[in-house]
Design an enzyme around this catalytic site. Structure first.
Site, short mmCIF file in Angstrom:
data_model
loop_
_atom_site.label_atom_id
_atom_site.label_comp_id
_atom_site.label_asym_id
_atom_site.label_seq_id
_atom_site.Cartn_x
_atom_site.Cartn_y
_atom_site.Cartn_z
N ARG A 207 0.85 -1.18 0.00
CA ARG A 207 0.00 0.00 0.00
C ARG A 207 0.89 1.24 0.00
NH1 ARG A 207 -1.89 -3.64 3.89
NH2 ARG A 207 -3.97 -4.50 3.49
N HIS A 327 -3.31 -9.25 3.31
CA HIS A 327 -4.74 -9.39 3.54
C HIS A 327 -4.98 -10.31 4.74
CE1 HIS A 327 -5.83 -8.38 -0.91
NE2 HIS A 327 -5.74 -7.31 -0.16
N TYR A 336 -8.94 -10.99 -7.14
CA TYR A 336 -7.96 -10.96 -8.23
C TYR A 336 -8.08 -12.18 -9.13
CZ TYR A 336 -6.10 -7.15 -5.53
OH TYR A 336 -5.97 -5.97 -4.85
#
Length: 355
Positions: A207, A327, A336
């Site tokens: 991130r 995650h 995904y």
């Protein structure tokens, strides 16, 4: 209590004292016990204040009077005012979390939120770059002048500013950088920083806040691994490749020493005034280089999506990708797989004669 917006603070002050105390205690629980981020705490507090304000309007003067009908009425009111399905799902989750906590704390006789249903949030497939487009983006700083940054790179200075002239791209008042803007060491350092930022975002899928939070000591050059502190303070190790290693070597050898200042500390990525690179500025950098390269509109999160999709398309295991992305639930990673299937379908429709 975490700092929500002005409207929420005003609504909070109108609640009865017992309800205000419950909101503050719940916010403290989320922050200190559950180790939630300030952003998450603000979102939960905003939802909770809205719920309790609705409960008071329905005649609940004590928290023990909160029941399932009030929760459902609150969500129904949110729906009639145009709240999206994703917002309704989040607000229902906030209500359930508060109800469970209040029951454990003895503030509610029962966990009334346990039976609260919420609409399934519609999850749009994230947009991703092709592998050649991602490569063009991460290599863009070697071909183009640094984009002008439209916002301050770091917080207000504390202590003396670093010596030397301001860098191109330091803010709206600075002249735009260009090939003739001066061959100073500082000006040459900016594209090195931008290159390592783009390389790390795509190579690791971290991130943007995680990338900006990296310290120099978080990089293990021997194993080509970075130590990342993600949501909830969870630590993970993420590998990166040879191109990112070259970008890191160039930045640490020639770039960072030219930009380091009194406020740099141990930060790996620096802003134009020497402090830690701000995530807002990092988003501007990614978007500006994508636009300059003629690529689709892209953000750091878009590079994260692209990295995950390309890993799965290359044969990576879903749980390995989950670990790389940080995650907590495999369900967050499974989106995904849908992206990869959609890309496969698009290729099939384009190429197969009987598609």
């Amino acid at each position: 209590m975490s700092r929500p917006d002005r409207g929420t603070r005003a609504m909070h002050q109108t609640l009865p004292p017992a309800l205000r105390d419950a909101v503050d205690d719940f916010a403290g629980h989320l922050s200190r016990v559950r180790n939630r981020s300030a952003h998450t705490v603000r979102a939960y507090v905003t939802d909770l204040v809205s719920l309790l304000d609705h409960a008071v309007r329905m005649g609940c003067v004590d928290l023990a009077e909160l029941d399932l009908s009030v929760l459902r009425s609150w969500l129904a009111r949110q729906r009639t005012t145009g709240a999206a399905r994703t917002s309704l799902a989040r607000r229902a989750a906030s209500a359930r979390a508060f109800s469970a906590w209040a029951h454990r704390a003895g503030l509610l006789p029962a966990d009334v939120g346990a039976a609260l249903a919420s609409p399934r949030a519609h999850r749009e497939l994230p947009s991703v770059l092709r592998a050649d487009q991602a490569a063009a983006l991460v290599e863009a700083p070697t071909r183009r002048s640094p984009p002008t940054e439209q916002a301050p790179t770091d917080p207000a200075p504390v202590g003396p500013p670093p010596m030397g002239p301001p860098l191109p791209g330091a803010g709206a008042a600075d002249p735009p950088a260009g090939p003739t803007s001066g061959a100073t060491e500082e000006a040459q350092a900016v594209p090195l920083r931008d290159r390592v930022l783009l390389e790390l975002l795509y190579a690791t899928g971290v991130r943007v806040s995680e990338a900006c939070g990296l310290d120099v000591g978080d990089v293990d050059h021997g194993r080509r691994v970075i130590r990342v502190f993600g949501k909830g303070g969870r630590e993970r190790s993420v590998p990166y490749g040879v191109p990112a290693q070259r970008a890191l070597d160039d930045w640490l050898r020639r770039g960072r020493p030219a930009m380091v200042g009194a406020r740099s500390g141990h930060a790996l990525l620096l802003g134009a005034r020497g402090g830690r690179l701000n995530p807002t500025t990092a988003r501007q950098i990614v978007g500006a280089y994508a636009e300059a390269a003629g690529l689709p509109r892209t953000s750091p999160h878009g590079l994260r999506h692209s990295a995950a999709t390309h890993l799965l398309e290359g044969g990576a295991d879903l749980r390995a990708v989950q670990e790389l992305l940080g995650h907590s639930s495999l369900a967050s990673t499974q989106i995904y797989t849908h992206v990869s299937v959609e890309r496969l379908r698009a290729a099939y429709r384009q190429a197969h004669p009987r598609a």
